[in-house]
Design a protein around this motif. Structure first.
Motif, PDB file in Angstrom:
ATOM      1  N   UNK A  99       0.726  -1.368   0.049  1.00 15.65           N
ATOM      2  CA  UNK A  99       0.110   0.068   0.084  1.00 15.65           C
ATOM      3  C   UNK A  99       1.001   1.268  -0.026  1.00 15.65           C
ATOM      4  N   UNK A 100       1.961   1.057   0.552  1.00 14.70           N
ATOM      5  CA  UNK A 100       3.009   2.275   0.725  1.00 14.70           C
ATOM      6  C   UNK A 100       3.461   2.641  -0.441  1.00 14.70           C
ATOM      7  N   UNK A 101       3.795   1.467  -1.400  1.00 13.63           N
ATOM      8  CA  UNK A 101       4.381   1.416  -2.592  1.00 13.63           C
ATOM      9  C   UNK A 101       3.509   2.315  -3.478  1.00 13.63           C
ATOM     10  N   UNK A 108       0.973   4.079  -2.901  1.00 16.99           N
ATOM     11  CA  UNK A 108       0.816   5.664  -2.157  1.00 16.99           C
ATOM     12  C   UNK A 108       2.022   6.607  -2.870  1.00 16.99           C
ATOM     13  N   UNK A 109       3.546   6.097  -3.060  1.00 15.73           N
ATOM     14  CA  UNK A 109       4.376   6.672  -3.077  1.00 15.73           C
ATOM     15  C   UNK A 109       4.403   6.977  -4.593  1.00 15.73           C
ATOM     16  N   UNK A 110       3.936   6.011  -5.414  1.00 17.63           N
ATOM     17  CA  UNK A 110       4.037   6.161  -6.872  1.00 17.63           C
ATOM     18  C   UNK A 110       2.600   7.287  -7.334  1.00 17.63           C
ATOM     19  N   UNK A 111       1.599   7.300  -6.522  1.00 12.64           N
ATOM     20  CA  UNK A 111       0.344   8.066  -6.748  1.00 12.64           C
ATOM     21  C   UNK A 111       0.813   9.411  -6.453  1.00 12.64           C
ATOM     22  N   UNK A 112       1.607   9.646  -5.404  1.00  9.32           N
ATOM     23  CA  UNK A 112       2.068  10.980  -4.850  1.00  9.32           C
ATOM     24  C   UNK A 112       3.131  11.476  -5.979  1.00  9.32           C
ATOM     25  N   UNK A 113       3.693  10.877  -6.958  1.00 11.42           N
ATOM     26  CA  UNK A 113       4.719  11.314  -7.827  1.00 11.42           C
ATOM     27  C   UNK A 113       6.092  11.397  -7.115  1.00 11.42           C
ATOM     28  N   UNK A 128      -2.879   4.885   0.057  1.00  9.82           N
ATOM     29  CA  UNK A 128      -3.219   5.216  -1.412  1.00  9.82           C
ATOM     30  C   UNK A 128      -4.701   5.492  -1.564  1.00  9.82           C
ATOM     31  N   UNK A 129      -5.045   6.367  -2.701  1.00  6.04           N
ATOM     32  CA  UNK A 129      -6.270   6.607  -3.027  1.00  6.04           C
ATOM     33  C   UNK A 129      -6.912   5.496  -3.988  1.00  6.04           C
ATOM     34  N   UNK A 130      -7.879   4.723  -3.454  1.00  4.69           N
ATOM     35  CA  UNK A 130      -8.639   3.431  -4.162  1.00  4.69           C
ATOM     36  C   UNK A 130      -8.865   3.833  -5.481  1.00  4.69           C
ATOM     37  N   UNK A 131      -9.609   5.033  -5.545  1.00  7.16           N
ATOM     38  CA  UNK A 131      -9.978   5.460  -6.673  1.00  7.16           C
ATOM     39  C   UNK A 131      -9.019   5.960  -7.917  1.00  7.16           C
ATOM     40  N   UNK A 132      -7.722   5.993  -7.552  1.00  5.43           N
ATOM     41  CA  UNK A 132      -6.714   6.160  -8.236  1.00  5.43           C
ATOM     42  C   UNK A 132      -5.596   5.225  -8.683  1.00  5.43           C
ATOM     43  N   UNK A 133      -6.330   3.788  -8.322  1.00  6.81           N
ATOM     44  CA  UNK A 133      -5.282   2.876  -8.454  1.00  6.81           C
ATOM     45  C   UNK A 133      -5.244   2.107  -9.931  1.00  6.81           C
ATOM     46  N   UNK A 134      -6.167   2.697 -10.714  1.00  5.58           N
ATOM     47  CA  UNK A 134      -5.991   2.313 -12.194  1.00  5.58           C
ATOM     48  C   UNK A 134      -4.599   3.142 -12.722  1.00  5.58           C
ATOM     49  N   UNK A 135      -4.398   4.301 -12.462  1.00  2.00           N
ATOM     50  CA  UNK A 135      -3.155   4.929 -12.561  1.00  2.00           C
ATOM     51  C   UNK A 135      -1.942   4.170 -12.389  1.00  2.00           C
ATOM     52  N   UNK A 136      -1.842   3.390 -11.235  1.00  2.58           N
ATOM     53  CA  UNK A 136      -0.822   2.683 -10.742  1.00  2.58           C
ATOM     54  C   UNK A 136      -0.652   1.438 -11.592  1.00  2.58           C
ATOM     55  N   UNK A 137      -1.915   0.786 -11.734  1.00  2.00           N
ATOM     56  CA  UNK A 137      -1.807  -0.346 -12.635  1.00  2.00           C
ATOM     57  C   UNK A 137      -1.139  -0.029 -14.102  1.00  2.00           C
TER      58      UNK A 137
END
Ligand SMILES: NC(=O)c1ccc[n+]([C@@H]2O[C@H](COP(=O)([O-])OP(=O)(O)OC[C@H]3O[C@@H](n4cnc5c(N)ncnc54)[C@H](O)[C@@H]3O)[C@@H](O)[C@H]2O)c1
Length: 295
Positions: A178-180, A182-187, A242-251
């Motif tokens: 989850x932290x991984x 989060x760090x990607x979502x945060x840029x 992490x924001x669950x609504x933005x998991x698509x961006x990570x994937x």
């Protein structure tokens, strides 16, 4: 020849089959997938294996059952009801489940005393650990037998004192992953750089010392107590999640980094298996009687 029935011929079931087959067991696989025979011929060449969609006939005469079907409780309940009905009353029914409680899988099952979690890390044929998790109704002899079988396969079975969702490995992995994300979502970092960062630090460290042992070493001769009071006391930031609504961006970013589909998967499997094989022996994991350097 001892017989193992493996239920589910997916990523984990196929790997279990190679492990049991390589250790001299006769393997029976059960899976309703239409490409079962073709899959077994492609993935299990040289393994003494028979495959059928019919769970009852695959289970009859088994000495040990390793279930590796879908991670859905209603399917597990159905599979374990059939396994209870078609196996002898001294046969261990082990589930590979990553997180489902053995007490829930065993609910209403007449063979609850024989049901235990035998949770591997992917791929079971190479990763030493199997988490052995009893439910409140699992018999001690079931746990003992599961531990004995996994040890004879050259694994390191670790028996948990009691059940908890996600067991130990996946509770740790959940927080970390989850932290991984989060760090990607945060840029803060890209996917591949994060993987490299982990491989070059925590991955390597944790392959040779566990988190507590690392804490002892991090504190110098004054030990973990010093580390906690000194460096640890300053780690007071909010973790974030992490924001669950933005998991698509990570994937999407993961797929751009590593590709998708069979060729990409096979290339990554080859790379991972080669690297894993290269470190198992130096780390003391290839001798079944070895304890992987535990003291
Ligand atoms: N993938 C992992 O990293 C991993 C690691 C450890 C444990 N596990 C656990 O192992 C189990 C299998 O996971 P996987 O990743 O191999 O899944 P998977 O989706 O690759 O394979 C599941 C297989 O089960 C089959 N199946 C569906 N219904 C069935 C039925 N009624 N009877 C028999 N087979 C049936 C499917 O056709 C499929 O081939 C899960 O419980 C999972 O939590 C997975």
């Amino acid at each position: 020849m001892a017989v193992v029935t493996i239920v589910g011929a997916g990523v984990i079931g196929i790997s279990w089959a190679r492990l049991f087959g390589g250790a001299g067991w006769e393997v029976r696989m059960s899976d309703p997938r239409p490409d079962l025979q073709e899959l077994v011929e492609r993935e299990l060449a040289g393994v003494p294996v028979t495959a059928t969609a019919d769970l009852a006939s695959a289970a009859a005469g088994a000495d040990f059952v390793q279930e590796a079907g879908p991670e859905r409780i209603e399917i597990k309940e159905e599979m374990f009801a059939a396994l209870a009905a078609h196996t002898g009353d001294d046969v261990v029914l082990a589930s590979s489940s990553s997180s489902l409680l053995p007490s829930v899988i065993a609910q209403g099952n007449p063979a609850a005393d024989r049901i235990v979690i035998g949770h591997p890390f992917n791929p079971p044929e190479l990763m030493p650990l199997v988490e052995v998790v009893p439910g409140p109704r699992t018999a001690t002899r079931t746990v003992d037998r599961a531990v004995e079988v996994y040890r004879a396969l050259g694994k390191l079975p670790i028996r948990l004192k009691k059940e908890i969702p996600g067991f130990v490995g996946n509770r740790l992995q959940k927080v970390f992953n989850e932290q991984c994300a989060y760090l990607v979502q945060q840029g803060v970092i890209d996917v591949k750089e994060l993987d490299e960062l982990v491989r070059a630090s925590l991955g390597l460290r944790w392959a040779v010392t566990g988190p507590f042992e690392s804490g002892v070493l991090g504190g110098g001769p004054a030990g973990m107590r010093h580390l906690v009071e000194h460096v640890g006391s300053q780690l007071t930031f909010e973790d974030g999640s992490p924001d669950p609504a933005r998991m698509g961006e990570v994937l999407d970013a993961v797929e751009r980094a590593y590709g998708t589909g069979r060729p990409a998967y096979e290339r990554l499997v080859e790379l991972r298996d080669g690297r894993t094989r290269a470190v198992l022996d130096p780390l003391g994991w290839t001798n079944p009687s070895s304890d992987g350097g535990r003291q």
